[in-house]
Enzyme design. Structure first.
Site, PDB file in Angstrom:
ATOM      1  N   GLY A 109       0.832  -1.207   0.000  1.00 29.75           N
ATOM      2  CA  GLY A 109       0.000   0.000   0.000  1.00 29.75           C
ATOM      3  C   GLY A 109       0.864   1.253   0.000  1.00 29.75           C
ATOM      4  O   GLY A 109       0.535   2.252  -0.651  1.00 29.75           O
ATOM      5  N   SER A 110       1.977   1.195   0.715  1.00 31.10           N
ATOM      6  CA  SER A 110       2.845   2.365   0.815  1.00 31.10           C
ATOM      7  C   SER A 110       3.428   2.757  -0.538  1.00 31.10           C
ATOM      8  O   SER A 110       3.419   3.933  -0.914  1.00 31.10           O
ATOM      9  CB  SER A 110       4.003   2.087   1.785  1.00 31.10           C
ATOM     10  OG  SER A 110       3.518   1.757   3.066  1.00 31.10           O
ATOM     11  N   TYR A 136      -4.020   7.139   7.429  1.00 33.94           N
ATOM     12  CA  TYR A 136      -2.804   6.309   7.312  1.00 33.94           C
ATOM     13  C   TYR A 136      -2.660   5.944   5.842  1.00 33.94           C
ATOM     14  O   TYR A 136      -3.504   5.259   5.275  1.00 33.94           O
ATOM     15  CB  TYR A 136      -2.952   5.039   8.161  1.00 33.94           C
ATOM     16  CG  TYR A 136      -1.683   4.201   8.260  1.00 33.94           C
ATOM     17  CD1 TYR A 136      -1.055   3.989   9.479  1.00 33.94           C
ATOM     18  CD2 TYR A 136      -1.108   3.610   7.132  1.00 33.94           C
ATOM     19  CE1 TYR A 136       0.108   3.223   9.581  1.00 33.94           C
ATOM     20  CE2 TYR A 136       0.050   2.849   7.225  1.00 33.94           C
ATOM     21  CZ  TYR A 136       0.650   2.650   8.450  1.00 33.94           C
ATOM     22  OH  TYR A 136       1.798   1.891   8.542  1.00 33.94           O
ATOM     23  N   ASP A 241      -7.974   6.014  -1.203  1.00 29.12           N
ATOM     24  CA  ASP A 241      -7.046   4.997  -0.686  1.00 29.12           C
ATOM     25  C   ASP A 241      -7.888   3.853  -0.124  1.00 29.12           C
ATOM     26  O   ASP A 241      -8.430   3.939   0.976  1.00 29.12           O
ATOM     27  CB  ASP A 241      -6.153   5.604   0.411  1.00 29.12           C
ATOM     28  CG  ASP A 241      -5.202   4.558   1.003  1.00 29.12           C
ATOM     29  OD1 ASP A 241      -5.386   3.356   0.732  1.00 29.12           O
ATOM     30  OD2 ASP A 241      -4.294   4.952   1.756  1.00 29.12           O
TER      31      ASP A 241
END
Ligand code: PMP
Length: 443
Positions: A109-110, A136, A241
């Protein structure tokens, strides 16, 4: 078990740790993880939202094995392979919006959020990005900068503007959900965009449609639609996201579907390949083609991971996991609401589908966050055979997020363990010293 635990403490870097208890996982099947001690643990965290199809699903195993035998690896940077192209086509076809689309693949995901962080200023010619306080988005520098969670938000992000998230339980404007939503939108539109910054400098707004690590807080009704309206009005890209809750977790395939919103791009990760390392960004073709070679990883979008993702989609369809998520989510939610009526330390229960947050407070009147109590409940539940972690900007929210294949029996079992764990902690049948080595989020 003790031995492996000690060896882990000695050999594995603390930089990659977020630990709540000393479980050594030996094997896993379905919704259960077997510990080194032979005990079965019911997994209500799905390995941080990854194991949506459960562990060791035969169709995932078959897809991986077949792909390994056929083409075990090909770097998607420089070679073309069938599972990668097929997955891109499948995701494009599922993404709403009457415009041409493409898909990008990475490993986490990052790195997927890092991709949008790099591409937004180049594509839009504007250098600012709006995100939410409490969000986040990841641990690489750009995704870290976009994050508003207190564990991540302190050091970076000069080009990121963080606006208040509508957290009605603790909203400084109003604790009524619709009023909180209206105030937060008004503050965003009239002050942030109207006075503090020029919308002409803002390239994109990046949103979680339900703030997950920030405390499992769904947006008030109509809020996401209002965000979309503002983005369209000012020509700001809207990017969702969906790393944690895409691929069915909320009961919809994409989490934004419940308000009929059509983002310019969606970011995916965690569960999409049932445990293989894979992330994706799916969205507007021109955005995804902004610069050749801008953000590539040697092992990103591997054929094996893409084959596992195609099998994951097939399982969501054939096992009707969206329907099961809605049904089991309702059952879990009503059981937790009953516990809220019973225990003074449960201040709020909220969520969508099979991601539910239980906010632990000192008492309902003060609403004072009780992170230590929450951590004790999580540890006690682990001792009783149920796994879940704590999240939230105050680390005081029990996050319940089982695999989407969960059954009624297992939901019932989880509810009775949660009740027993709370009771044990409140009655003093838990030695707080056990938490010493487990700092959780460390906030
Ligand atoms: N976005 C969201 C919404 C997340 O919840 C997370 C992880 N908690 C990430 C991005 C980062 O994903 P990863 O840990 O796979 O890099």
């Amino acid at each position: 078990m003790k031995d492996l635990f000690k060896r882990d403490v000695a050999a594995v870097s603390n930089i990659m740790k977020l630990r709540f208890h000393p479980l050594v996982a030996k094997s896993a099947k379905g919704v259960y993880i077997e510990g080194e001690d032979g005990k079965q643990y019911l997994d209500f965290c799905s390995g941080w939202g990854v194991a949506n199809t459960g562990y060791a699903h035969p169709k995932i195993q078959k897809a991986i094995e077949e792909q390994l035998n056929k083409l075990s690896f090909a770097s998607t940077c420089s070679l073309i392979s069938e599972p990668v192209v097929r997955l891109a086509e499948e995701l494009i076809q599922r993404m709403p919006g009457d415009f041409e689309k493409k898909a990008w693949f990475g490993l986490s995901g990052s790195d997927a959020n890092e991709m949008i962080y790099k591409a937004i200023p180049i594509y839009t010619g504007k250098n600012k990005i709006i995100t939410f306080v409490g969000s986040y988005h990841g641990q690489t520098l750009g995704s870290y900068s976009m994050s508003g969670h207190p564990m991540l938000s302190k050091d970076y992000g000069a080009n990121v503007i963080k606006v208040p998230y509508p957290y009605s339980y603790r909203c400084p404007f109003s604790d009524k959900e619709d009023e909180c939503g209206q105030f937060c939108i008004k503050y965003f539109e009239d002050y942030i965009l109207g006075m503090a910054y020029s919308p002409d400098d803002i390239g994109a707004m990046v949103v979680e449609t339900m703030q997950c690590d920030g405390g499992d807080i769904p947006m008030p009704k109509g809020y996401l639609k209002a965000v979309e309206r503002i983005c369209r009005k000012h020509n700001i890209l809207l990017i969702v996201d969906d790393v944690k809750i895409g691929f069915g977790r909320t009961g919809d395939f994409f989490s934004f579907e419940y308000e009929g919103v059509c983002p310019d791009a969606v970011v995916l990760g965690k569960p999409i390949a049932s445990g293989q390392s894979l992330s994706a960004v799916v969205g507007r073709k021109e955005f995804l083609d902004v610069e050749t070679g801008l953000h590539l990883f040697t092992t990103g979008g591997s054929p094996v991971a893409c084959a596992a993702a195609l099998a994951t989609i097939e399982i969501i369809e054939s096992e009707k996991l969206l329907e099961n998520t809605k049904r089991m989510g309702e059952m879990l939610m009503s059981g937790l609401r009953a516990l809220m009526a019973e225990f003074g330390i449960i201040g709020d229960v909220r969520g969508r589908g099979l991601i539910i947050g239980v906010e632990i407070v000192e008492d309902k009147a003060s609403k004072k966050p009780a992170p230590r109590l929450a951590q004790m409940i999580s540890y006690r539940a682990y001792e009783l055979g149920l796994l879940f972690y704590t999240v939230g900007i105050y680390s005081n929210v029990l996050e319940l997020m089982p695999p989407l294949i969960i059954s009624e029996d297992d939901v019932g079992k989880a509810l009775s363990i949660i009740k027993e764990a709370i009771r044990d902690v409140l009655e003093g049948n838990f030695d707080e010293a056990k938490l010493e080595e487990f700092s959780g989020w460390g906030i």
